[in-house]
Scaffold this active site. Structure first.
Site, PDB file in Angstrom:
ATOM      1  N   LEU A  48       0.857  -1.176   0.000  1.00 13.18           N
ATOM      2  CA  LEU A  48       0.000   0.000   0.000  1.00 13.18           C
ATOM      3  C   LEU A  48       0.894   1.226   0.000  1.00 13.18           C
ATOM      4  O   LEU A  48       1.856   1.298   0.764  1.00 13.18           O
ATOM      5  CB  LEU A  48      -0.882   0.028   1.257  1.00 13.18           C
ATOM      6  CG  LEU A  48      -2.299  -0.515   1.188  1.00 13.18           C
ATOM      7  CD1 LEU A  48      -3.004  -0.310   2.528  1.00 13.18           C
ATOM      8  CD2 LEU A  48      -3.121   0.109   0.067  1.00 13.18           C
ATOM      9  N   ASP A  49       0.579   2.210  -0.837  1.00 14.05           N
ATOM     10  CA  ASP A  49       1.350   3.453  -0.845  1.00 14.05           C
ATOM     11  C   ASP A  49       1.368   4.068   0.553  1.00 14.05           C
ATOM     12  O   ASP A  49       0.398   3.929   1.314  1.00 14.05           O
ATOM     13  CB  ASP A  49       0.718   4.460  -1.816  1.00 14.05           C
ATOM     14  CG  ASP A  49       0.800   3.999  -3.265  1.00 14.05           C
ATOM     15  OD1 ASP A  49       1.680   3.175  -3.574  1.00 14.05           O
ATOM     16  OD2 ASP A  49      -0.021   4.470  -4.071  1.00 14.05           O
ATOM     17  N   PRO A  50       2.453   4.774   0.901  1.00 15.07           N
ATOM     18  CA  PRO A  50       2.511   5.398   2.221  1.00 15.07           C
ATOM     19  C   PRO A  50       1.318   6.307   2.525  1.00 15.07           C
ATOM     20  O   PRO A  50       0.837   6.351   3.656  1.00 15.07           O
ATOM     21  CB  PRO A  50       3.813   6.211   2.161  1.00 15.07           C
ATOM     22  CG  PRO A  50       4.671   5.446   1.205  1.00 15.07           C
ATOM     23  CD  PRO A  50       3.730   4.914   0.169  1.00 15.07           C
TER      24      PRO A  50
END
Length: 309
Positions: A48-50
Site C-alpha cells: 500500500l502506498d505510504p
C-alpha cells in the site's frame, strides 16, 4: 563446523489483517508487526502506498508460504480524485506537472467509467515498484529520470462513482492484481481534459479477507502497556487468523493424522473413497481443520509441494 544460527523470535504463524494508517509505509508496518509479535518471519501481501490507508494483510511464520495466493486475489479500494492538477507521483505527494481550470460534470464522469471496466491497458505511474533495466521505477524517478514504462493489461471488475463535487469525485473500484489506482486517476483526468490525481486512497478488501477482520495499528500498540511478556503476546495472538484462511478458494481434502505425517515428510498419499478427487492442479490438505500442505492431486494421489508444521 559451526552450528546453524537459531532463528530470532517465536515460530508464530498466521495472518494479521492490519488497518494501515496513512503516512506509514508497508515495509515499516511489517517491521512493526514482526517486532510486536516477536515473530521469526513476516511479510505482506501487496504494498500500500505510504499515503494510502486500509487493509494490509501481513503473514507471520508459515503463513508467508501462502502470500502469493493472497497477492493474486481481488482487491477493493475507495478513492478520491481531485481535478485540476496532474502530479508527478499521481497523488498528493508529488509536484504539479499539468494544470487546468476545467472541471468535469457528473454526467461526463459517469459516461467515462465503462471505458475503464473489464480488461484494460494501463501504464503504471513513474513512481512505482516496476523494474526498468533492473532498477525500481521510483528510484529512477527520484533521480529525476523520466522512464518509458510499458503498458500492461489489468482487470477492473467493477468501478462505481460514489459522489461527485466540483473539485473532486469519490469512487470505489474492485480490481485484479497489478492495477494501479493512481493510474486510473491520472487517466481519468487526461480523458476528461481537466487532469487529476489521487487525494485519498483506502483499501477495504483483499480476497479472501473481509473488512471486518481489519485490526487498527493503535489497538495492537496499546497492548505494549501489558508488562507480562507472555500475557502480552497471548493478547496479540488473539488477533491472528489461521494460515489456511488464505487458501479458502482452493479445493480442500481432509486427511488423517497418519496421512498428515506422511505429507509433512514430503510423501504423497492415496486418496480413497467414492468422492475422492482424481485430479486437481492445486489443492490443500487439512487435518482437524488445520493446514497441512498445498499440493497437486494426480492419479488419485495428493502430492505435497509446500508443507506446514
Amino acid at each position: 563446523m559451526s552450528k546453524p544460527r537459531k532463528p530470532k523470535g517465536r515460530p508464530v504463524s498466521g495472518w494479521l489483517i492490519l488497518d494501515k494508517p496513512a503516512d506509514f509505509g508497508s515495509t515499516e508496518a511489517v517491521s512493526k508487526i514482526k517486532w510486536l509479535f516477536n515473530a521469526q518471519k513476516a511479510g505482506h501481501a501487496g504494498t500500500l502506498d505510504p499515503l494510502a490507508s486500509g487493509m494490509l494483510p501481513i503473514a507471520l511464520g508459515d503463513a508467508t508460504k501462502t502470500v502469493p495466493y493472497v497477492m493474486d486475489g481481488r482487491k477493493i479500494y475507495e478513492f478520491t480524485v481531485t481535478w485540476g492538477e496532474e502530479r508527478s507521483t499521481d497523488d498528493l505527494e508529488g509536484e504539479a506537472t499539468q494544470t487546468s481550470p476545467d472541471r468535469p460534470t457528473e454526467e461526463e464522469i459517469r459516461a467515462l467509467l465503462p471505458r475503464y471496466t473489464g480488461v484494460i491497458s494501463q501504464v503504471p505511474p513513474q513512481f512505482s515498484a516496476i523494474k526498468i533495466a533492473g532498477e525500481r521505477a521510483y528510484d529512477l524517478a527520484r533521480d529525476g529520470e523520466t522512464v518509458d514504462i510499458p503498458s500492461r493489461e489489468v482487470e477492473v471488475h467493477r468501478l462505481t462513482l460514489l459522489r461527485s463535487q466540483k473539485d473532486h469525485a469519490h469512487f470505489e473500484v474492485e480490481c485484479g492484481k497489478g492495477t494501479y489506482v493512481r493510474s486510473l486517476a491520472r487517466d481519468f483526468g487526461r480523458d476528461l481534459g481537466c487532469f487529476g490525481h489521487i487525494s485519498l486512497l483506502r483499501r477495504t478488501y483483499v480476497a479472501p479477507f473481509s473488512e471486518e477482520t481489519m485490526v487498527p495499528l493503535a489497538d495492537l500498540v496499546a497492548l505494549e502497556k501489558i508488562e507480562d511478556r507472555d500475557e502480552r503476546l497471548a493478547a496479540l495472538d488473539e488477533f491472528l487468523i489461521d494460515t489456511g484462511e488464505a487458501l479458502a478458494a482452493l479445493p480442500q481434502i481432509r486427511v488423517s493424522d497418519d496421512q498428515a505425517h506422511r505429507l509433512r515428510m514430503g510423501n504423497p498419499i492415496i486418496l480413497r473413497g467414492r468422492d475422492a478427487p482424481v485430479a486437481e492442479p492445486e489443492a490443500v490438505a487439512l487435518v482437524a481443520g488445520k493446514l497441512v500442505a498445498i499440493g497437486e492431486i494426480a492419479g488419485g494421489e495428493f502430492h505435497p509441494r509446500r508443507v506446514f508444521s
